[in-house]
Design an enzyme around this catalytic site. Structure first.
Site, short mmCIF file in Angstrom:
data_model
loop_
_atom_site.label_atom_id
_atom_site.label_comp_id
_atom_site.label_asym_id
_atom_site.label_seq_id
_atom_site.Cartn_x
_atom_site.Cartn_y
_atom_site.Cartn_z
CG HIS A 118 -1.93 -0.85 1.25
ND1 HIS A 118 -3.23 -0.45 0.74
CD2 HIS A 118 -1.92 -2.26 1.74
CE1 HIS A 118 -4.03 -1.83 0.98
NE2 HIS A 118 -3.18 -2.81 1.58
CE LYS A 141 -13.80 5.82 1.23
NZ LYS A 141 -13.02 5.95 2.44
CE LYS A 176 -1.93 10.96 2.84
NZ LYS A 176 -2.69 10.11 1.97
CB THR A 214 -9.85 4.94 -0.91
OG1 THR A 214 -9.60 5.28 0.34
CG2 THR A 214 -9.41 3.67 -1.26
CE LYS A 239 -6.02 14.16 -0.07
NZ LYS A 239 -5.97 12.94 -0.69
NE ARG A 240 -2.92 10.32 10.06
CZ ARG A 240 -2.78 9.28 10.90
NH1 ARG A 240 -3.59 8.41 11.39
NH2 ARG A 240 -1.55 9.48 11.47
#
Ligand code: 26V
Length: 834
Positions: A378, A683, A575, A679, A569-570
């Site tokens: 992952h 969504k 990111k 993910t 998100k984290r």
């Protein structure tokens, strides 16, 4: 006891009720009321008139459970009878979210329960709000596991999810002066109506000690003489399929001290030390590690991993398989799917069970083991690849270390046979790394042992084959495959977005919840003015609903007419929440410096949701900066409320379910080549948000499916990133060359968001200017251009709504049902049992 009284185990039931299978209560309002009151009286021990909301919630949960119980018992019985293959999903994390609504929906009880409670004078929404979600995961990987078990149950695949029942899940996040503070997540405080302990099925799990060889009828064998052990007690949770009557099991293990624990200390008279040692053993399942990318090599974490995997393998072999099962046939009955490297210690554990305990030959055991495991990776960040120091592993699991060495010896022989005596290659591929310390590389062990290795999006799988695991892919090309992630449409569309669900069902019929490709049918309505209007009305209603949720928890709101721009998100540098902040600061700067007249600014609400690992200093600086920028921007009258920054604390699954349906714009802005899949991106697209994103992870597939016109692409591609690195990246060059960037950074550096104090964000600023590992500055210009395209597109509401509809229509691929079909076809080869 009189001589001829039969013992309990010899008693056989004769009463007709005892012979009949368990029956569900009647699925009617009256039946539900009766059962609910029964639970309230007999399980909670209160009358309706004296019960409080928590009693009522627990009784309601108990009632839903009762309805599912008959099917569950049936499916568990079937599991041990049937000859078909079981998927054992091994995951250290399951980020389940609230259970009540999901279980009501699965069992078709939502309307009945709502009406039944109303007749008892109770608003079911008041009880819904009480449920504390089990946050037994960090982020994407844990939520993925939860989506997968939902899909497997819905597809009637015999599955057991195995994991850990952490007493404390992911920490609760609060802000103090804009900075993150962590609080323990005591999710079990008010009772846990959704799981059942089974102490009778506990496993004893051992640690430490030494190994010894002994003579077994002329054959030299090895055994492990452990030093201490702990009991693993299973807690079973129901995993109901959607409208198919199936109930699978999620089995989470809790550590409990064994009675025999440290008898030596006990007998030597130090009672207190012995009791203290017991709590030490129980620490194993105490808390979820909140780091989600930098493994710390902590002993307790390795204990957790071995604890749950050893218990799970023993449980499957001893309790799920029939007595006397021929273990050479194990691969026909089970596939152990390794959710990242966390359960990989299961590989030497299964070898130990087969060789040391069952007396199997090494080669036969290895052939079986290789068929029983498959590995999902992952990540792409090298620092996230788990390694365990040989020292630590040898101390905690001496026999497993020996087994790993032997696996490695045989593997390296194979490498030599294939590629010759290339010592560099041997060193690179060895399961044992030598630098900076001697360690076991868990991803390599998983790759060597697994029948298949998969990445979680096309690009990610490609990069695994080309970079991270390239030598292994050269050796075994057929081992490598891709399964692009997916999300469950039950939770993330049907439940989270009831109004859109109703609109879809009225338009296309009801089948889409289990066959998400049917959403394609909406394409035909993208140009239908009436449908567009209804679609837009749903989005507006969802924004108002979110606004009410935020008002109730934080006193903030979302204004009408605002574009809702979300990044949930984290918190992680790769990111690039910083890139988002730089955009906000730049937009703010344009207004206050008078370069853009405020009335020309498209009103926008920027919404963040993110937790940072408690030890991740830079991530915490970024949180602080977001909050600081928000405080200034939101309060500045010159902005006239046209820009608003919201950062509700403690982002979790429950909050996501409110945010996602309301979002207009989905921020997926990681540096290309760093986000394995994502993910949340799926969504959000599924709920009609348009993506602004890089060509990274599953964004690539989202863009291909929804079309370039309905996606805002920006930034370097992965090969461009590589090229810039190779050429030598100097972030300061971008700062000097781009005026908008310079102004934004200067504003932060000057203390505009820290009351004039230039030191507060200095570490962040110098990190950006002189290091910037994730190239935020290099992508800034392109990002701002894309944001201008967003504003222009939003100004044409008709066209925007059309794009949003097409995003929904073309996101069917991202159902976790499809992902499960891919795993079944490519990796598991298991079939449904109806
Ligand atoms: C790593 C570690 C390291 C040690 C401590 C505890 C811990 C806990 C979790 C992790 C896993 C991080 C990997 C992860 O969550 N990856 C995410 O997986 C998602 C599902 O495949 C994917 O969508 C995201 O892109 C990826 O970052």
């Amino acid at each position: 006891m009189p001589e001829n009284t039969p013992s309990a185990s010899e008693l056989r039931p004769t009463h007709p009720l005892a012979l009949a299978p368990v029956a569900a209560p009647p699925a009617s309002v009256d039946g539900f009321v009766r059962r609910f009151l029964q639970n309230l009286n007999f399980d909670q021990g209160v009358a309706l008139s004296t019960s409080d909301d928590n009693d009522r919630y627990l009784a309601l949960a108990g009632t839903v459970r009762d309805y599912l119980m008959a099917r569950w018992l049936d499916d568990q019985a079937q599991q041990s009878r049937q000859q078909s293959k079981t998927v054992c999903y091994l995951s250290a994390e399951y980020l389940l979210g609230r259970q009540l609504d999901n279980n009501l929906l699965a069992a078709r009880l939502t309307e009945i329960a709502t009406e039944a409670l109303a007749q008892c004078g109770i608003d079911i929404d008041d009880l819904r709000a009480l449920e504390i979600e089990p946050g037994l995961g960090n982020g994407g990987l844990g939520r993925l596991a939860a989506c997968f078990i939902d899909s497997l149950a819905t597809m009637s695949i015999p599955t057991i999810g195995y994991g850990i029942r952490y007493e404390y899940g992911i920490f609760r996040q609060a802000f103090a002066d804009g900075q993150q503070v962590e609080q323990p997540d005591a999710w079990l405080r008010l009772g846990s109506p959704w799981d059942f302990p089974h102490p009778e099925a506990a496993q004893t799990i051992s640690f430490g000690g030494r190994t010894e060889t002994y003579d077994d009828d002329g054959v030299e064998r090895t055994r492990w003489v452990p030093e201490w052990n702990v009991l693993a007690v299973p807690y079973n949770m129901m995993v109901p399929g959607y409208h198919n009557g199936r109930v699978n099991t999620l089995r989470l293990w809790r550590a409990v001290a064994t009675n025999a624990f440290d008898l030596h200390t006990f007998n030597s008279g130090d009672y207190v030390a012995s009791v203290r040692a017991q709590t030490f053993a129980e620490n194993i399942s105490k808390v979820l590690y909140p780091e989600d990318s930098t493994p710390q090599g902590k002993e307790l974490r390795l204990q957790q991993q071995y604890f749950f995997v050893a218990a799970s393998i023993a449980d499957f072999v001893e309790h799920v398989l029939p007595d006397g099962f021929d273990l050479t046939k194990l691969p026909e009955r089970v596939i152990f799917q390794l959710n990242d490297t966390h359960p990989v210690i299961g590989v030497p554990e299964l070898m130990r069970v087969l060789v040391d305990e069952k007396g199997m030959e090494w080669d036969a055991a290895w052939a079986i083991t290789q068929k029983c495991f498959a590995y999902t990776c992952h990540t792409l960040l090298p620092e996230a690849l788990e390694v365990w120091s040989v020292d630590l592993l040898g101390r905690l699991l001496p026999r497993h270390l020996e087994i790993i060495y032997r696996i490695n010896d045989a593997f390296l022989l194979e490498v030599r046979e294939r590629f010759g005596d290339d010592e560099m290659l041997i060193r690179d591929m060895s399961i044992i790394g030598e630098h900076p310390f001697r360690s076991v590389r868990m991803a390599y062990l998983a790759t060597v042992a697994g029948s298949k290795v998969n990445g979680v999006a096309e690009l990610h799988s490609q990069l695994l084959r080309d970079n991270v695991l390239k030598d292994f892919a050269r050796m075994w090309p057929e081992k490598f495959t891709n399964v692009t992630n997916g999300v469950t449409p039950r939770r993330f569309l049907r439940l989270a977005n009831p109004e859109l669900s109703t609109l879809i069902t009225e338009t296309l019929g009801a089948g889409w919840t289990v066959d998400l490709e049917r959403l394609r049918g909406l394409e035909a309505y993208a140009d239908d003015p009436e449908f567009r209007e209804r679609f837009a009305a749903v989005k507006a209603a969802n924004k108002r609903r979110l606004s009410r949720v935020l008002a109730a928890r934080d006193g903030t709101t979302i204004d009408d007419g605002h574009l809702l721009d979300v990044m949930i998100k984290r918190l992680h540098e790769y990111k690039r929440q910083t890139l988002k902040v730089l955009h906000i600061v730049s937009a703010y700067d344009e207004i206050v410096s008078g370069r853009v007249p405020v009335e020309k600014v498209q009103p926008r609400t920027f919404l963040f949701g993110a937790k940072a690992a408690p030890g991740y200093a830079m991530a915490k600086h970024i949180i602080h900066l977001i909050n600081a920028v928000g405080e200034v921007v939101n309060a500045d009258p010159r902005v006239e409320g046209r820009l608003k920054v919201l950062y509700p604390s403690n982002y979790n699954v429950t909050l996501a379910e409110s945010i996602i349906p309301a979002a207009d714009l989905s921020e997926q802005i990681s540096l290309a080549g760093k986000e394995a899949s994502g993910t949340g991106n799926m969504k959000l697209a599924l709920n009609g948000a348009l993506t602004i994103g890089t060509d990274d992870g599953a964004n690539v597939e989202i863009r291909q499916l929804v079309g370039d016109d309905n996606f805002f692409l920006f930034g370097m591609s992965e090969p461009e990133v590589e090229a810039l690195w190779a050429e030598g990246y100097r972030p300061a060059d971008f700062y000097h060359e781009d005026e908008r960037l310079r102004r934004a950074i200067d504003l932060i550096a000057a203390g505009a968001f820290s009351g004039g104090d230039r030191s507060v964000f200095e570490p962040l600023i110098s990190n950006l200017l002189y290091d910037d590992r994730f190239m935020a500055l290099a992508d800034f210009g392109s990002y701002l251009d894309a944001q201008e395209r967003v504003d222009a597109a939003y100004a044409d509401q008709d066209a925007w709504v059309r794009s949003a509809i097409l995003n929904v229509a073309r996101s069917g691929f991202f159902s976790s049902d499809r992902a499960m079909r891919d795993y079944l076809d490519r990796i598991w080869h298991a079939t449904p049992v109806h």
